[in-house]
Design an enzyme around this catalytic site. Structure first.
Site, PDB file in Angstrom:
ATOM      1  N   GLU A 117       0.855  -1.204   0.055  1.00  0.00           N
ATOM      2  CA  GLU A 117       0.058  -0.048   0.148  1.00  0.00           C
ATOM      3  C   GLU A 117       0.875   1.171  -0.001  1.00  0.00           C
ATOM      4  O   GLU A 117       2.193   1.283   0.205  1.00  0.00           O
ATOM      5  CB  GLU A 117      -0.914  -0.084   1.056  1.00  0.00           C
ATOM      6  CG  GLU A 117      -1.941  -1.093   1.010  1.00  0.00           C
ATOM      7  CD  GLU A 117      -2.883  -1.362   2.320  1.00  0.00           C
ATOM      8  OE1 GLU A 117      -3.325  -0.291   2.590  1.00  0.00           O
ATOM      9  OE2 GLU A 117      -3.310  -2.301   2.623  1.00  0.00           O
ATOM     10  N   HIS A 232      -9.387   8.997   3.374  1.00  0.00           N
ATOM     11  CA  HIS A 232      -8.799   8.202   2.538  1.00  0.00           C
ATOM     12  C   HIS A 232      -9.181   8.676   1.176  1.00  0.00           C
ATOM     13  O   HIS A 232     -10.136   8.995   0.841  1.00  0.00           O
ATOM     14  CB  HIS A 232      -9.701   6.686   2.848  1.00  0.00           C
ATOM     15  CG  HIS A 232      -9.126   5.594   2.123  1.00  0.00           C
ATOM     16  ND1 HIS A 232      -9.131   5.502   0.745  1.00  0.00           N
ATOM     17  CD2 HIS A 232      -8.310   4.570   2.707  1.00  0.00           C
ATOM     18  CE1 HIS A 232      -8.377   4.296   0.584  1.00  0.00           C
ATOM     19  NE2 HIS A 232      -7.975   3.729   1.678  1.00  0.00           N
ATOM     20  N   ARG A 276      -0.918   8.984   1.894  1.00  0.00           N
ATOM     21  CA  ARG A 276      -2.389   9.092   1.602  1.00  0.00           C
ATOM     22  C   ARG A 276      -2.998  10.534   1.493  1.00  0.00           C
ATOM     23  O   ARG A 276      -3.745  10.651   0.772  1.00  0.00           O
ATOM     24  CB  ARG A 276      -2.961   8.377   2.806  1.00  0.00           C
ATOM     25  CG  ARG A 276      -4.536   8.030   2.690  1.00  0.00           C
ATOM     26  CD  ARG A 276      -4.929   7.173   3.874  1.00  0.00           C
ATOM     27  NE  ARG A 276      -4.643   5.778   3.320  1.00  0.00           N
ATOM     28  CZ  ARG A 276      -5.260   4.734   4.308  1.00  0.00           C
ATOM     29  NH1 ARG A 276      -5.679   4.933   5.335  1.00  0.00           N
ATOM     30  NH2 ARG A 276      -4.988   3.368   3.863  1.00  0.00           N
ATOM     31  N   HIS A 335     -11.953   9.101   7.250  1.00  0.00           N
ATOM     32  CA  HIS A 335     -11.461   7.896   7.179  1.00  0.00           C
ATOM     33  C   HIS A 335     -10.997   7.609   8.705  1.00  0.00           C
ATOM     34  O   HIS A 335     -11.362   6.441   9.219  1.00  0.00           O
ATOM     35  CB  HIS A 335     -10.462   7.326   6.013  1.00  0.00           C
ATOM     36  CG  HIS A 335      -9.955   5.992   6.278  1.00  0.00           C
ATOM     37  ND1 HIS A 335     -10.808   4.811   5.913  1.00  0.00           N
ATOM     38  CD2 HIS A 335      -8.777   5.261   6.225  1.00  0.00           C
ATOM     39  CE1 HIS A 335     -10.163   3.799   5.915  1.00  0.00           C
ATOM     40  NE2 HIS A 335      -9.092   3.952   6.354  1.00  0.00           N
ATOM     41  N   ARG A 370      -1.462   8.805   9.144  1.00  0.00           N
ATOM     42  CA  ARG A 370      -1.137   7.522   9.388  1.00  0.00           C
ATOM     43  C   ARG A 370      -0.702   6.547   8.059  1.00  0.00           C
ATOM     44  O   ARG A 370      -1.451   6.945   7.161  1.00  0.00           O
ATOM     45  CB  ARG A 370      -2.762   6.782   9.783  1.00  0.00           C
ATOM     46  CG  ARG A 370      -2.319   5.281  10.013  1.00  0.00           C
ATOM     47  CD  ARG A 370      -3.695   4.735  10.600  1.00  0.00           C
ATOM     48  NE  ARG A 370      -4.798   4.900   9.963  1.00  0.00           N
ATOM     49  CZ  ARG A 370      -5.105   4.151   9.194  1.00  0.00           C
ATOM     50  NH1 ARG A 370      -4.154   3.028   8.677  1.00  0.00           N
ATOM     51  NH2 ARG A 370      -6.307   4.305   8.351  1.00  0.00           N
TER      52      ARG A 370
HETATM   53  C1  SIN Z   1      -7.463   0.369   2.719  1.00  0.00           C
HETATM   54  O1  SIN Z   1      -7.527  -0.895   2.677  1.00  0.00           O
HETATM   55  O2  SIN Z   1      -6.959   1.347   2.134  1.00  0.00           O
HETATM   56  C2  SIN Z   1      -7.610   0.950   4.129  1.00  0.00           C
HETATM   57  C3  SIN Z   1      -6.444   0.396   4.981  1.00  0.00           C
HETATM   58  C4  SIN Z   1      -6.381   1.533   6.197  1.00  0.00           C
HETATM   59  O3  SIN Z   1      -7.059   2.395   6.350  1.00  0.00           O
HETATM   60  O4  SIN Z   1      -4.903   1.590   6.591  1.00  0.00           O
END
Ligand code: SIN
Length: 546
Positions: A117, A232, A276, A335, A370
């Protein structure tokens, strides 16, 4: 001792299971046990378990994503305790996905499948049932909880903390029947989650109304980092649309504006896998410029998409999209609350008898933004540490988030309990008297409108001052229903978030000020807040100011 734990996500369940070995535990939760944000988590748990990874590398990524504001000790604890805690989940039976790919086995030294990610330098996000990691963990923990001697009170809403001689000695709740009730406790652990419903669009479940943080605030606890709300980047932009995991971008999906342009390559060297906050603002700007942004997963093999993301395949199909052929519209949404009740690495707060863990807490582990998939890990790691610290003597010196770098800011009545009277409307048909808006839709809608328009992804002094005025004009009278208590919590927190956003006159991580676009290297990493003594008779203990 009798320990009351509020909340039933990964943090609350883990703390209850762990604490029940030594204490008499009551777990209180507002909905059913599984009605927690954890059940909605898709991406997985970030953890340095592979042979190609180390806790130090995970720490470094966490600090970069956090825009340099994370607390070094909290991050170290998270990343070094993390592997043992994920092994605990494996031992409990969480069905993490496996792989038989020889290259992967060689690289990691085990057969756990990993995702990648944003802002992670390694493939380290372990997942279950493809994109249903949170649900798999939640179900496993609930099954484990039922094997312990824990009193479980579902559909029971925390309304306030009970204080005696400066310590928390219980909680007030509305019980299953909506009746007020007091539960005595030797210690209270708030694992009550975040506050996504401060905003109109959120990935959070309905229960995420910040009840625990607001109750702690009213009780006089120190709160910190309140200006840092994570948006998010990708919520499915259809009515009622949910989260579209960052893991999809991790597997190679890209973002395109309405002209088909891959705009993130011009915003950040890591493009779609930038931190993010950067991606969320990039998407918002592209929506403003071109009208729409889509997540384009069409380069991924259709069979892989279904197997790796079965839940999202169903969700996008239900919304009318075949994402193996077309882009799906996405937009940022509230989020995760990086701010919360200031704690040390054992979950201790500024009030004796009160601990906080998970999203309700602010250890400083996330700083201003985060790192993806660090939240489930946070819930696990700090729940175990807090459970183990229950009953231990409090150290003379607590190192709470924010208080080391800046004196706690005392906030006078303006952001104290929201009990001011306000105009009545119409006539109550039952009593014939004036009708009262007891936690009515208008308070929540106004809070969400103000927060979305003025305290959202982009902020400025004028908008924040207007937000403060608009929020100060609201009140929730003598709340008597769960809805009204939630509205009071949202209003308390909205005022605090707006106030904190006004106080931080720079841009950092998730807090972006258009009138102060640069990061000020001299600005404090963390701002901490406490209610004025007039509204909370408990003074902040000296040690909290260490
Ligand atoms: C996601 O799956 O994008 C969310 C994971 C997260 O908030 O860390």
């Amino acid at each position: 001792m009798h320990v009351v734990i509020v909340g039933s996500g990964i943090a609350g369940l883990t703390a209850a299971i762990r604490a029940s070995a030594r204490h008499d535990v009551t777990l209180v939760t507002k909905g059913a046990l599984a009605d927690a944000a954890t059940s909605h988590a898709q991406g997985g748990i970030a953890v340095a378990l592979g042979a190609d990874d180390t806790a130090a590398l995970h720490q470094a990524d966490t600090h970069v994503a956090a825009a340099g504001s994370a607390d070094a000790r909290a991050v170290e604890v998270l990343c070094t305790d993390g592997p043992a805690r994920v092994r605990d989940l494996l031992a409990l039976g969480v069905p993490f996905d496996r792989t038989a790919d020889p290259a992967t086995l060689d690289r990691y030294g085990d057969d756990l499948a990993r995702g990648r990610e944003a802002a992670h330098g390694r493939w380290r996000v372990v997942h279950a049932a493809g994109d249903a990691t949170g649900a798999a963990i939640e179900q496993t923990l609930i099954a484990a909880l039922h094997r312990q001697h824990v009193t479980i009170l579902e559909r029971t809403c925390l309304t306030d903390l009970v204080l005696r001689d400066g310590a928390v000695v219980g909680i007030d709740v509305l019980d299953l029947l909506g009746e007020p009730r007091r539960i005595d406790a030797d210690a209270v652990v708030l694992a009550s989650g975040g506050a996504g419903h401060l905003y109109r669009e959120t990935t959070n479940p309905l229960v995420a109304t910040g009840d625990g943080a607001a109750a702690a605030w009213r009780a006089g606890a120190v709160l910190a980092d309140l200006e840092f709300m994570q948006f998010h980047p990708t919520r499915l932009a259809v009515p009622g649309g949910g989260l579209v995991s960052e893991a999809v971008r991790g597997e190679g999906a890209v973002l395109r504006d309405a002209r088909g342009r891959r705009f993130m390559t011009a915003v950040h060297p890591d493009a779609e896998l930038a931190p993010r906050d950067v991606v969320a603002r990039g998407i918002a700007a592209a929506i403003r410029d071109s009208g729409e942004v889509v997540l384009d997963a069409t380069a991924l093999d259709p069979g892989f998409l279904v197997a790796r993301f079965p839940g999202l395949t169903r969700a996008t199909r239900a919304a009318g999209f075949d994402w193996s052929r077309d882009g799906v519209p996405v937009a940022p949404a509230a989020h995760y609350f990086m701010g919360g009740i200031a704690t040390d690495a054992e979950g201790r707060t500024s009030i004796p008898g009160l601990a906080a863990i998970g999203e309700a807490a602010c250890t400083g582990v996330h700083g201003a933004n985060r790192l993806a998939s660090n939240s489930l890990l946070e819930g696990l790691v700090f729940a175990v540490r807090a459970a183990d610290a229950l009953g231990a003597p409090r150290p003379g010196l607590l190192r709470l988030r924010g208080t080391a770098t800046l004196p706690v800011t005392t906030v006078p009545g303006v952001v104290g309990p929201t009990t001011a009277s306000r105009p009545t409307i119409g006539t109550d048909r039952r009593t014939g008297g004036p009708a009262r808006l007891d936690g009515s839709a208008d308070v929540r809608q106004t809070v969400q409108r103000v927060m979305t328009e003025r305290v959202g992804l982009l902020r400025d002094a004028g908008g924040l001052a207007t937000a403060r005025r608009e929020l100060d004009a609201l009140a929730v009278d003598a709340p008597a229903t769960v809805r009204a208590h939630e509205d009071r919590a949202l209003l308390d927190l909205a005022r605090l978030v707006a106030r904190a956003a006004e106080a931080r006159t720079e841009s950092r991580g998730a807090h972006a000020r258009t009138d102060h676009p640069d990061t000020d290297p001299d600005a404090p990493a963390s701002l901490a807040w406490v209610a004025a003594p007039a509204t909370a008779p408990v003074p902040v203990p000296e040690e909290a100011l260490a």
